[in-house]
Design an enzyme around this catalytic site. Structure first.
Site, PDB file in Angstrom:
ATOM      1  N   GLU A  92     -86.308 -24.262 -50.846  1.00 15.59           N
ATOM      2  CA  GLU A  92     -86.252 -25.726 -50.885  1.00 15.59           C
ATOM      3  C   GLU A  92     -86.829 -26.300 -49.592  1.00 15.59           C
ATOM      4  OE1 GLU A  92     -82.756 -29.011 -50.426  1.00 15.59           O
ATOM      5  OE2 GLU A  92     -82.265 -27.233 -51.611  1.00 15.59           O
ATOM      6  N   HIS A  93     -86.541 -25.650 -48.470  1.00 13.58           N
ATOM      7  CA  HIS A  93     -87.111 -26.088 -47.193  1.00 13.58           C
ATOM      8  C   HIS A  93     -88.619 -25.879 -47.151  1.00 13.58           C
ATOM      9  CE1 HIS A  93     -83.822 -27.054 -44.293  1.00 13.58           C
ATOM     10  NE2 HIS A  93     -83.103 -26.521 -45.262  1.00 13.58           N
ATOM     11  N   GLU A 169     -79.170 -26.484 -39.729  1.00  8.82           N
ATOM     12  CA  GLU A 169     -78.498 -27.179 -40.840  1.00  8.82           C
ATOM     13  C   GLU A 169     -77.185 -26.493 -41.195  1.00  8.82           C
ATOM     14  OE1 GLU A 169     -79.665 -28.937 -45.247  1.00  8.82           O
ATOM     15  OE2 GLU A 169     -81.183 -28.582 -43.716  1.00  8.82           O
TER      16      GLU A 169
END
Length: 478
Positions: A92-93, A169
């Site tokens: 996703e990153h 994160e």
């Protein structure tokens, strides 16, 4: 660029960014109002087409000047192993760091020039990449989405750069105690199974995942039969099907060596996990039992039951006049800062529970009344309770679909879960069919005398012993 390309989070408590248009039938000025039932029947139809390679295309045309289009994939942390846990979140990153055709800067410029919003999220069973844009830019949006999913560059230098971003994160998520608590709840409730994996994965995975791990994950799970191209807003279904054939016909539907991934059953374990830290100002606690799967017929009565329990926050008005009995008790006795009943449903199981945030001196009382609310559902729920729960649930279901993005997400998840989009009118009819006896019977089936899973974080010295919480899952008088 932050306004154009972003990611939406990936855990139980994180929802899609809402857009700004009310659901269903925006009436023209001066037009006579219609009833709630009429508006449901007048909702646009969701059309569904399956391509030759198994990829499904679904859309709802609402006539808006904007649209949301996205690709929903049946892949998430549940499909990961201990070794590659977090691969989906890492991808996703990487999604917006450039494709083989468009480097990162060029991709960002393409999105900026359209005034579009490109985003993604990962959950335990689903991954989504979607874009909100003007209707006229739908062809370009589908093209960019196909590149992001099929031709992500996965440059080694970018992987190393994103590795540090993911680690930061993970550190930030540690400060969000609601996410920590609910992740711990999954870890203990589904211990030893894939559903116990965190969506973000452990820090060791973020440090050790290689480019080959990401490539293997894509090759194993990004298959056409597990993909849904969904769109909502000012879209033509025939046009969308044509775009899908142009850009997604090449997506493979074959697995190497016919090794089709099969989900192993997830065993629920009544258990607890406690992370006591008296330095925190408030305790975050979740208690849950095994719930129904997404496609189970029991899901609607359980949703009504949760609506009866409701939710509460200190910022709510109403005080002792709140409709939820547990919320009234929370106000009158200052039991907690907030609580919410939740039901996380998956393909073959679920978690039905209550999450609350309380002062360290009120944990025992709040746990008692939370379990008491469950027992009331199993034994003494009334017609007025169920009528209130039905109305609250209907309002919630309709209110969630307040724009093209939530509608598109609803379409994508429904096609993956049910093979079709369940119309809001059908949900309404199923909710109306729920009776007090049905709520009592279904709640007894899932709640009464069942072993709960409990997760607690913070100053939790007052949290009752597990055996005491287990003994509160039944009443001796019944």
């Amino acid at each position: 660029m932050a306004a154009s390309v972003c990611r939406v989070g990936s855990t139980v408590g994180r929802a899609l960014a809402k857009t700004h248009r009310p659901i269903l039938l925006s009436l023209r000025r001066g037009q006579a109002s219609v009833s709630y039932a009429q508006s449901l029947l007048g909702a646009p139809e969701t059309r569904l087409t399956t391509l030759d390679n198994g990829l499904r295309v679904a859309s709802e045309e609402t006539g808006h000047a904007t649209c949301t289009v996205g690709l929903w994939i049946g892949a998430g942390s549940r499909y990961e192993s201990e070794k590659n846990n977090g691969a989906g979140f890492f991808l996703e990153h990487m999604a917006f760091k450039g494709t083989k055709k468009h480097p990162q800067t060029a991709l960002e410029q393409q999105v900026e020039s359209m005034g579009a919003h490109l985003s993604a999220y990962t959950s335990r069973e689903h991954t989504a990449y979607y874009m909100k844009t003007l209707t006229k830019d739908l062809p370009k949006a589908v093209e960019l989405l196909s590149e992001v999913v099929q031709s992500c560059s996965l440059n080694e230098a970018e992987i190393e750069q994103q590795r540090s971003v993911v680690l930061r994160e993970l550190e930030e998520v540690e400060s969000n105690l609601q996410e920590v608590c609910l992740d711990l709840l999954h870890a203990t409730a589904f211990q030893g199974t894939a559903l116990g994996h965190s969506v973000l994965g452990p820090s060791s995975s973020a440090r050790n995942l290689t480019r080959q791990d990401l490539v293997d994950y894509i090759n194993s799970h990004y298959k056409a039969p597990r993909m849904v191209l969904a769109a909502a807003g000012g879209v033509s279904h025939d046009e969308l099907v044509g775009l899908a054939k142009s850009h997604f016909s090449g997506v493979s539907f074959e697995y190497e060596g016919d090794a089709v991934p099969v989900l192993s059953p997830c065993r629920f374990t009544g258990s607890e996990v406690r992370m006591r830290d008296d330095a925190f100002p408030l305790a975050h606690i979740a208690i849950a039992v095994e719930g129904a799967s997404a496609a189970s017929p029991d899901i609607v009565p359980l949703m009504v039951a949760n609506a009866i329990i409701g939710s509460y926050d200190l910022t709510y008005g109403g005080g002792k006049h709140l409709s939820s009995r547990l919320a009234r008790l929370a106000v009158e006795d200052n039991l907690c800062h907030s609580f919410q009943a939740f039901h996380s449903s998956y393909s073959d199981t679920g978690l039905l529970g209550i999450y609350f945030v309380a002062d360290k001196n009120n944990i025992d009382d709040m746990m008692h009344w939370s379990q008491n609310a469950w027992m009331n559902l199993c034994t003494t729920v009334t017609e007025s309770d169920v009528a209130r729960g039905r109305n609250a649930l209907k309002a919630s279901l309709v209110g969630q679909l307040n724009g093209t993005t939530p509608i598109c997400d609803d379409i994508g998840r429904h096609i993956l879960n049910y093979g079709r989009r369940i119309p809001i009118a059908e949900w309404d009819a199923r909710i109306d069919a729920v009776t007090p006896k049905m709520v009592r019977d279904i709640c007894c089936k899932y709640i009464y005398d069942k072993c709960p899973a409990v997760a607690a974080v913070g100053p939790i010295e007052q949290l009752p012993d597990y055996n005491r919480m287990r003994s509160a899952m039944y009443w001796l008088r019944f």
